[in-house]
Write a protein that holds these residues in place. Structure first.
Motif, mmCIF file in Angstrom:
data_model
loop_
_atom_site.group_PDB
_atom_site.id
_atom_site.type_symbol
_atom_site.label_atom_id
_atom_site.label_comp_id
_atom_site.label_asym_id
_atom_site.label_seq_id
_atom_site.Cartn_x
_atom_site.Cartn_y
_atom_site.Cartn_z
ATOM 1 N N SER A 195 -3.196 -12.741 4.575
ATOM 2 C CA SER A 195 -1.534 -11.821 3.537
ATOM 3 C C SER A 195 -1.916 -9.920 3.831
ATOM 4 N N SER A 196 -0.895 -9.891 3.583
ATOM 5 C CA SER A 196 -0.372 -8.438 3.167
ATOM 6 C C SER A 196 -0.351 -8.395 2.014
ATOM 7 N N ILE A 197 -1.493 -7.724 1.527
ATOM 8 C CA ILE A 197 -1.747 -7.456 -0.361
ATOM 9 C C ILE A 197 -1.842 -5.481 -0.449
ATOM 10 N N ILE A 198 -0.644 -5.594 -1.383
ATOM 11 C CA ILE A 198 -0.672 -3.784 -1.344
ATOM 12 C C ILE A 198 -1.167 -4.307 -2.473
ATOM 13 N N THR A 199 -2.098 -2.905 -3.232
ATOM 14 C CA THR A 199 -2.475 -3.390 -4.522
ATOM 15 C C THR A 199 -2.047 -1.840 -5.426
ATOM 16 N N ALA A 200 -2.536 -2.039 -5.962
ATOM 17 C CA ALA A 200 -2.192 -0.486 -7.382
ATOM 18 C C ALA A 200 -3.724 -0.773 -8.853
#
Length: 373
Positions: free
Chosen positions: A121-126
């Motif tokens: 998966s492509s996981i974009i975090t903050a």
């Protein structure tokens, strides 16, 4: 000791339940449950009385969310946690993109990322207390994020992803948002939630508004022969929901209290009324924190602050845990922060069932505790 502090009765809220879920249940829902005691409870979920109840819930939700033509309400047993696995098996064709900015977004991301039959998966975090935005990415067929991160009190916009591959789906976790935050469900293909938050019912059930594209996707994935446990089979859930039932036995009391809550919302003005009510409640606690010398809203960007989960930080001179203990000893409960966040803060739900005046009373109680600890 904070638990020995007595708050004057005139300061206390009429109802002291502010938990992030399970949430406050209205008296009207309990009355509905009693009324269903001999006609619904203890009867077969395959027979007309229960199937009519399920149909009432489905039709009420379509009405509440002003769902576009062709959208269907699908449901299954197991809550949102079960839906993450269900979607991993039955909705993602090859690759998902997730926004991970708290505990619950990260859990769905983990489910698809570790699935051996899917691409990484492509996981974009903050960082907790902030949020990222989705980014169009070639090969991604599901874009997923929570509308409201229950652990941190951050709310995210619900919009389709500009530039995404044709046919990609937007799948939004609305567990603590649905019914309390505004949404245009046409911007989603799957808007899913469990009913123990704004719908003031119990957990253990997932519900989702599916677009025609999502229904078609589920049918196509099922036709590939991918092995799926029966309990997590999305096509089975869709087929059963079309018959106003679930694959296995649901909690009937959950359905009764959910149905009553949906009818209560609709009778008061629907989603517009509900979201105005939560906004009123949230403005009271955020306004109190902004005016305080020792407290501040945890979410710095005001546009990202949730209207259904308010997180309030305290400076080092204040022990937020002692405040929670004092409140709990006086019947004002479940204001503790999310356990894994580890902050000196209070977390307060402002769900639809909670009276805005009780939120004001809560702030008065906090002031009293601060003055007298």
């Amino acid at each position: 000791m904070s638990e020995h502090l007595t708050i004057p009765e005139n300061l206390l809220p009429a109802d002291g339940r502010f938990g992030a879920g399970p949430s406050k249940v209205r008296r009207g829902q309990l009355d509905a449950l009693l009324a269903a005691g001999t006609s619904i409870l203890g009867t077969s979920h395959r027979q007309a009385p229960v199937k009519n109840l399920v149909k009432s819930v489905q039709e009420g939700l379509l009405d509440l969310f002003k769902a576009p033509e062709g959208y269907q309400v699908v449901m299954g047993v197991g809550g949102s946690t079960a839906f993450w696995d269900t979607a991993s098996f039955g909705l993602v064709e090859n690759k998902a993109q997730h926004l991970s900015f708290g505990e619950f977004g990260s859990k769905f991301a983990k489910a698809t990322n570790t699935a051996p039959f899917l691409a990484d998966s492509s996981i974009i975090t903050a960082e907790p207390g902030t949020r990222p935005d989705p980014v169009a990415e070639e090969g991604v067929d599901v874009y997923a994020w929570p509308q409201n991160e229950t652990s941190t009190g951050v709310a995210a916009p619900v919009k389709r992803v500009a530039g995404a591959d044709e046919g990609s789906l937007v799948v939004v976790d609305a567990t603590s948002a649905a019914g309390g935050l505004d949404v245009d469900v046409s911007e989603t293909d799957v808007y899913y939630f469990a009913p123990q938050k704004n719908f003031a019912s119990d957990g253990g059930l997932w519900l989702a508004l599916f677009s025609p594209a999502a229904l078609e996707r589920a049918e196509r994935v099922a036709s590939t022969g991918r092995w799926v446990p029966d309990f997590l089979n999305l096509k089975t859930a869709i087929d059963n929901s079309a018959k106003n039932q679930t694959y296995n036995t649901p909690s009937l009391s959950t359905l009764v209290t959910l149905d009553d809550q949906v009818k209560w919302m609709l009778s008061n003005g629907g989603l517009d009324w509900a979201t105005a009510r939560t906004a009123d409640s949230a403005s009271r606690i955020y306004g109190w924190a902004e005016a305080s010398s020792v407290a501040t809203p945890y979410v710095v960007n005001a546009q990202d602050r949730s209207n259904v989960i308010a997180t309030i930080d305290f400076d080092e001179s204040v022990d937020a845990a002692a405040i929670s203990k004092a409140l709990r000893a006086n019947g004002v409960v479940d204001t503790e922060p999310y356990r894994k966040l580890g902050r000196n803060q209070l977390r307060v739900a402002t769900f639809v069932a909670i009276e805005p005046d009780d939120v004001t009373a809560l702030t008065n109680c906090i002031d009293y505790v601060l003055e007298n600890l």
